[in-house]
Enzyme design. Structure first.
Site, short mmCIF file in Angstrom:
data_model
loop_
_atom_site.label_atom_id
_atom_site.label_comp_id
_atom_site.label_asym_id
_atom_site.label_seq_id
_atom_site.Cartn_x
_atom_site.Cartn_y
_atom_site.Cartn_z
N ARG A 60 69.82 -51.80 6.76
CA ARG A 60 70.27 -51.28 8.05
C ARG A 60 69.71 -49.90 8.56
O ARG A 60 70.44 -48.83 8.96
CB ARG A 60 72.04 -51.29 7.93
CG ARG A 60 72.46 -50.34 6.78
CD ARG A 60 73.83 -50.17 6.93
NE ARG A 60 74.24 -49.47 5.71
CZ ARG A 60 74.96 -50.00 4.54
NH1 ARG A 60 75.15 -51.46 4.48
NH2 ARG A 60 75.33 -49.55 3.63
N LYS A 113 70.49 -44.48 9.17
CA LYS A 113 71.24 -45.32 8.57
C LYS A 113 72.37 -46.09 9.45
O LYS A 113 73.09 -45.49 10.14
CB LYS A 113 71.99 -44.87 7.19
CG LYS A 113 73.04 -45.55 6.48
CD LYS A 113 73.34 -45.05 5.36
CE LYS A 113 74.32 -45.72 4.14
NZ LYS A 113 74.81 -44.97 3.17
N ASP A 161 74.82 -57.30 9.48
CA ASP A 161 74.76 -57.03 10.87
C ASP A 161 73.87 -56.02 11.25
O ASP A 161 73.31 -55.65 12.18
CB ASP A 161 76.08 -57.01 11.79
CG ASP A 161 77.06 -55.92 11.05
OD1 ASP A 161 76.44 -55.16 10.54
OD2 ASP A 161 78.26 -55.84 11.30
N GLY A 162 73.57 -55.11 10.17
CA GLY A 162 72.73 -53.87 10.01
C GLY A 162 73.19 -52.71 10.78
O GLY A 162 72.63 -51.71 10.81
N ARG A 181 69.73 -39.10 8.57
CA ARG A 181 69.92 -38.13 7.16
C ARG A 181 68.40 -37.87 6.91
O ARG A 181 67.40 -38.28 7.29
CB ARG A 181 70.56 -39.11 5.82
CG ARG A 181 69.71 -40.12 5.36
CD ARG A 181 70.44 -41.00 4.45
NE ARG A 181 69.58 -42.04 3.78
CZ ARG A 181 70.12 -42.96 3.08
NH1 ARG A 181 71.50 -42.96 2.61
NH2 ARG A 181 69.58 -44.09 2.69
N ARG A 217 62.70 -44.55 -4.67
CA ARG A 217 63.74 -44.87 -5.63
C ARG A 217 63.21 -45.62 -6.74
O ARG A 217 62.11 -45.87 -6.78
CB ARG A 217 64.70 -45.98 -4.83
CG ARG A 217 65.34 -45.50 -3.32
CD ARG A 217 65.55 -46.88 -2.71
NE ARG A 217 65.73 -46.47 -1.28
CZ ARG A 217 67.01 -46.34 -0.89
NH1 ARG A 217 68.19 -46.24 -1.45
NH2 ARG A 217 66.98 -45.91 0.57
N ASP A 244 68.45 -49.02 -7.00
CA ASP A 244 67.83 -48.89 -5.80
C ASP A 244 68.68 -47.38 -5.08
O ASP A 244 68.23 -47.05 -4.02
CB ASP A 244 68.13 -49.89 -4.91
CG ASP A 244 69.59 -50.45 -4.86
OD1 ASP A 244 69.97 -50.94 -5.75
OD2 ASP A 244 69.98 -50.47 -3.67
N ASN A 245 69.72 -47.04 -5.86
CA ASN A 245 70.57 -45.80 -5.27
C ASN A 245 69.90 -44.41 -6.34
O ASN A 245 70.70 -43.61 -6.36
CB ASN A 245 71.90 -46.01 -5.28
CG ASN A 245 72.15 -46.88 -4.23
OD1 ASN A 245 71.64 -47.16 -3.09
ND2 ASN A 245 73.41 -47.36 -4.42
#
Length: 519
Positions: free
Chosen positions: A127, A147, A159-160, A210, A217, A286-287
């Site tokens: 998303r 985002k 749904d993104g 952002r 990552r 991934d974070n």
């Protein structure tokens, strides 16, 4: 703090702090292509050009009725962007990814990741979109990233989109973390899209703009390694070195130097989280950034009382990402990063394993060093105090805090008052005070530096109950509580008259706090 109104979209005079639109439900005028000040923005596409295997060209969905909810004017200026232009229809088009410079190449990034310990070989921006890079006032490269901008091929059935509350949460908490001096992605703007998004019930849609020094990552390296393409893995590592750790280029083993620097950056970051009582909530690989910045504020929260077992995420049923487990998880994630780098560390598997294991062994002492130094600062301890005496003092204090369940943030501010001679505010936080009174006497005998304590112990943090009230008001169309909260958490060490309620723990009827990943 100054609220936007319908006239403000035409521009305003420079001022400090975020601009908040307290009445966002007005209709936006149509884009005037003859007056598009954002056309002068230059977006580079270094990631997309240098690592095309990790970038899928994509476009943001066009929001039906975009409304600017909050704009970080100071950050805009740091990025070389004109805050006045960003408040025009053309500027809002830029912020939503629908009015970009002609040479821009927005992409969805692909990466893998361990999510709650389980490996997913292909995740990616489901998303989100990387619009491109800009050069800030210091000469550093910064990503501009959306985002909630709509579905991509990585959406995996989602749904993104995103909704107002979680996007404002990330704005509030990320800017609070930045003000606390903790490395973090930054928030440039939140735009309400005019789209209704279905979650548990219909919600007003929004997207976040952002900013980060990159969005690389651990999961980016996991994906590259899994392709079996050694050239791609090497180019990704070279890109990370050039972007974040250029001094590593001259090392005997630049890829080992990269690994060591990421370990050190993450050790420092997690120690800083622990010092302020921050719980990320979803520390998947991934974070975890290569830069050492905090990223992806989903089910995040700050502890009220000192509870190592504190879990706020609604989906963390096993407590994997509880407050006290964050250093352990970070080290585990960094081990996965090391596994991804093995083909670059040495020619033989055994040698690479040994090199990586030796490097990872530095995480724990580096974390402890940063945490210990930070706790000494929070307690105002003199530099002449031995490490052994300081460690015993800290250990005894936390044994008491775990039992007494006092408010963590206000405790340290009240302790500074005790250093100045007023022990009443801190003593009344304890129901049974004999052990604490003994500890307090030991600590005061060391002549702690109250001024130094005030510089590192915040008065204001994004307290969970206050954040929730502000987000509920914003979802209903009233942005004023968000503006009031931002004013305080972006100057967390400065006392504001009449704002005592922002320093108080949650009332008893607030109940157990839960946050949700669904955005």
């Amino acid at each position: 703090m100054r609220a936007l109104n319908s006239a403000a979209y035409g521009g305003s005079s420079p001022r400090e702090g975020p601009t908040v639109n307290t009445s966002p439900n007005q209709t936006q005028p149509q884009l005037d292509s003859q007056d598009d000040a954002t056309s002068r923005i230059h977006l580079e596409s270094r990631f997309a050009n240098e690592l095309p295997e990790l970038a899928l060209g994509w476009q943001a969905d066009t929001p039906p009725n975009p409304q600017l909810l909050v704009l970080n004017e100071d950050l805009a200026r740091e990025l070389g962007l004109d805050p006045e232009a960003l408040q025009t229809p053309a500027g809002i088009g830029f912020l939503t990814g629908t009015n970009l410079p002609a040479d821009a190449s927005p992409v969805a990034q692909v990466y893998a990741g361990h999510q709650f310990g389980g490996y997913s070989p292909r995740l990616g921006d489901g998303r989100a979109l990387l619009l491109g890079e800009v050069t800030d006032a210091t000469g550093a490269t910064q990503d501009i990233h959306l985002k909630g901008s709509g579905p991509t091929p990585f959406s995996r059935g989602g749904d993104g989109y995103a909704v107002v509350g979680p996007m404002l949460r990330e704005f509030i908490v990320s800017e609070a973390m930045h003000a606390l001096g903790i490395p973090s992605t930054r928030s440039l703007a939140v735009v309400q899209t005019g789209r209704t998004v279905i979650r548990e019930d219909p919600q007003p849609g929004a997207l976040l703009v952002r900013v980060a020094s990159s969005h690389l990552r651990v999961g980016s390296f996991q994906y590259a390694k899994a392709t079996g393409d050694l050239d791609l893995l090497r180019r990704l590592a070279d890109f990370a070195v050039a972007r974040h750790y250029p001094e590593a280029e001259s090392a005997d083993n630049p890829y080992l130097a990269l690994y060591e620097r990421v370990i050190a950056a993450q050790a420092s970051l997690i120690a800083q989280w622990m010092l302020v009582g921050f719980v990320h909530g979803v520390m998947n690989t991934d974070n975890m950034t290569i830069s050492g910045e905090t990223i992806d504020y989903g089910p995040c929260a700050f502890i009220d009382d000192f509870t190592p077992s504190a879990v706020f995420s609604s989906i963390d049923h096993g407590g994997r990402y509880k407050y006290g487990n964050q250093p352990v998880v970070a080290e585990w994630n960094l081990a996965r990063f090391g596994e991804s780098l093995l083909p670059l560390l040495a020619d033989s598997q055994d040698d690479a394993d040994a090199i990586a294991q030796d490097a990872l062994g530095k995480f724990s002492p580096q974390y402890s060093e940063v945490w210990s130094a930070g706790m000494r600062a929070k307690l105002g301890l003199p530099s002449s105090l031995s490490a052994e005496v300081a460690a015993a003092l800290v250990s005894d204090l936390f044994d008491i805090l775990k039992v007494e369940r006092v408010d963590y943030t206000s405790f340290f501010r009240n302790l500074a008052d005790a250093a100045r001679g007023n022990t009443v505010p801190v003593r009344v936080q304890f129901s049974v005070s004999e052990k604490f009174d003994e500890w307090l006497s030991r600590w005061r005998s060391l002549a702690p530096d109250d001024a130094a304590m005030d510089r590192v112990n915040p008065i204001y943090i994004p307290r969970n109950h206050i954040v929730e009230k502000a987000l509920a008001a914003a979802t209903a169309g009233d942005m004023q509580p968000v503006g009031d909260l931002l004013e305080l958490v972006t100057s967390p060490f400065e006392a504001h008259h009449g704002k005592q309620r922002y320093t108080e723990p949650a009332p008893d009827d607030f109940g157990p706090y839960r946050t949700y990943c669904g955005t």
